[in-house]
Design a protein around this motif. Structure first.
Motif, short mmCIF file in Angstrom:
data_model
loop_
_atom_site.label_atom_id
_atom_site.label_comp_id
_atom_site.label_asym_id
_atom_site.label_seq_id
_atom_site.Cartn_x
_atom_site.Cartn_y
_atom_site.Cartn_z
N ARG A 288 0.86 -1.18 0.00
CA ARG A 288 0.00 0.00 0.00
C ARG A 288 0.89 1.22 0.00
O ARG A 288 1.68 1.45 0.91
CB ARG A 288 -0.90 0.01 1.22
CG ARG A 288 -1.83 1.22 1.23
CD ARG A 288 -2.66 1.28 2.45
NE ARG A 288 -1.79 1.59 3.59
CZ ARG A 288 -2.19 1.53 4.85
NH1 ARG A 288 -3.38 1.10 5.15
NH2 ARG A 288 -1.37 1.85 5.82
N GLN A 289 0.77 2.01 -1.03
CA GLN A 289 1.55 3.24 -1.13
C GLN A 289 0.74 4.37 -0.51
O GLN A 289 -0.37 4.63 -0.92
CB GLN A 289 1.85 3.55 -2.59
CG GLN A 289 2.65 2.48 -3.28
CD GLN A 289 2.74 2.75 -4.77
OE1 GLN A 289 2.03 3.59 -5.31
NE2 GLN A 289 3.61 2.03 -5.44
N SER A 290 1.31 5.01 0.48
CA SER A 290 0.64 6.14 1.10
C SER A 290 1.63 7.29 1.20
O SER A 290 2.80 7.16 0.85
CB SER A 290 0.11 5.76 2.47
OG SER A 290 1.17 5.50 3.35
N GLU A 291 1.16 8.42 1.69
CA GLU A 291 2.01 9.59 1.83
C GLU A 291 3.10 9.38 2.87
O GLU A 291 4.20 9.91 2.76
CB GLU A 291 1.17 10.80 2.24
CG GLU A 291 0.13 11.19 1.23
CD GLU A 291 -0.75 12.30 1.76
OE1 GLU A 291 -0.37 12.97 2.74
OE2 GLU A 291 -1.82 12.51 1.18
N TYR A 292 2.79 8.61 3.89
CA TYR A 292 3.71 8.48 5.02
C TYR A 292 4.75 7.40 4.83
O TYR A 292 5.94 7.64 4.95
CB TYR A 292 2.91 8.22 6.30
CG TYR A 292 1.83 9.24 6.50
CD1 TYR A 292 2.14 10.56 6.81
CD2 TYR A 292 0.49 8.90 6.33
CE1 TYR A 292 1.15 11.51 6.99
CE2 TYR A 292 -0.51 9.85 6.50
CZ TYR A 292 -0.17 11.15 6.82
OH TYR A 292 -1.15 12.08 6.98
N ARG A 293 4.33 6.18 4.55
CA ARG A 293 5.27 5.07 4.41
C ARG A 293 4.56 3.92 3.71
O ARG A 293 3.34 3.82 3.74
CB ARG A 293 5.77 4.61 5.77
CG ARG A 293 4.66 4.20 6.71
CD ARG A 293 5.21 3.81 8.08
NE ARG A 293 4.16 3.73 9.05
CZ ARG A 293 3.30 2.72 9.18
NH1 ARG A 293 3.37 1.69 8.39
NH2 ARG A 293 2.39 2.73 10.12
N ASP B 8 6.50 -2.74 7.52
CA ASP B 8 6.83 -1.45 6.93
C ASP B 8 7.95 -1.58 5.90
O ASP B 8 8.11 -0.71 5.05
CB ASP B 8 7.27 -0.45 8.01
CG ASP B 8 6.15 -0.18 9.00
OD1 ASP B 8 4.98 -0.30 8.62
OD2 ASP B 8 6.46 0.15 10.16
N GLU C 105 -8.05 -0.35 -0.50
CA GLU C 105 -9.35 -0.47 0.16
C GLU C 105 -10.25 -1.44 -0.61
O GLU C 105 -10.98 -2.24 -0.01
CB GLU C 105 -10.03 0.90 0.27
CG GLU C 105 -9.36 1.83 1.26
CD GLU C 105 -9.38 1.29 2.67
OE1 GLU C 105 -10.42 0.70 3.09
OE2 GLU C 105 -8.37 1.44 3.38
N TYR D 77 3.34 0.00 3.23
CA TYR D 77 2.80 -0.98 4.17
C TYR D 77 2.59 -2.27 3.38
O TYR D 77 2.00 -2.25 2.30
CB TYR D 77 1.48 -0.44 4.71
CG TYR D 77 0.81 -1.30 5.74
CD1 TYR D 77 1.28 -1.35 7.05
CD2 TYR D 77 -0.31 -2.05 5.41
CE1 TYR D 77 0.65 -2.11 8.00
CE2 TYR D 77 -0.95 -2.82 6.37
CZ TYR D 77 -0.46 -2.85 7.66
OH TYR D 77 -1.08 -3.61 8.60
N ASN E 102 -2.42 1.92 -4.65
CA ASN E 102 -2.64 3.18 -3.95
C ASN E 102 -3.72 2.95 -2.89
O ASN E 102 -4.24 1.84 -2.75
CB ASN E 102 -3.01 4.30 -4.93
CG ASN E 102 -4.29 4.02 -5.67
OD1 ASN E 102 -5.18 3.33 -5.19
ND2 ASN E 102 -4.39 4.55 -6.88
N GLU E 103 -4.06 3.98 -2.15
CA GLU E 103 -5.01 3.85 -1.04
C GLU E 103 -6.37 3.30 -1.50
O GLU E 103 -6.94 2.41 -0.87
CB GLU E 103 -5.22 5.20 -0.35
CG GLU E 103 -4.01 5.69 0.41
CD GLU E 103 -3.78 4.95 1.71
OE1 GLU E 103 -4.74 4.40 2.28
OE2 GLU E 103 -2.62 4.91 2.15
#
Length: 121
Positions: free
Chosen positions: A19-24, A46, A90, A26, A85-86
């Motif tokens: 999962r690519q997110s803004e923070y890190r 992570d 989901e 997963y 992506n997010e």
């Protein structure tokens, strides 16, 4: 699915989802048994290195009493690697926890299989 049925799951397809997110990033490992409509997941990494160190408990035969472990690094060779992506992640989570439908799984995986790559360490 009850405990007896869970013991019968023999995964036929492995999916490693990032999962690519803004923070890190997963990472999640999914196992799907098409024949018995079973699904298992392990999540919470992570870094890909930590994921590859994880020993996955798997069953090789129906009705066997022993559960062996196998390093995820071995499973990663035959797994489908999805970088999502997010929104896509989901969708995958919803699909994973809905009643099993092989058709919906194939529809979800079809666009990802054409450009799928393996996890590189």
């Amino acid at each position: 699915m009850n405990k007896r049925q869970q013991k019968k799951i023999i995964p036929s397809i492995w999916i490693i989802a990032e999962r690519q997110s803004e923070y890190r990033p997963y990472y999640v490992l999914y196992a799907i048994d098409w024949k018995r409509a079973g699904r298992l997941s392990w999540e919470g990494w992570d870094r890909p290195h930590d994921l590859l160190q994880f020993h996955v408990p798997i069953r090789h035969k129906i009705g066997s009493t022993r559960t062996t472990t196998q390093p995820c690094a071995k499973i990663a060779k035959k797994a489908i690697f999805l970088s999502l992506n997010e929104g896509q992640f989901e969708t995958l989570e919803q699909l994973f926890y809905q009643p099993f439908s092989k058709k919906r799984w194939k529809e979800f995986l079809k666009p990802h299989l054409s450009c799928s790559s393996r996890l590189v360490t």
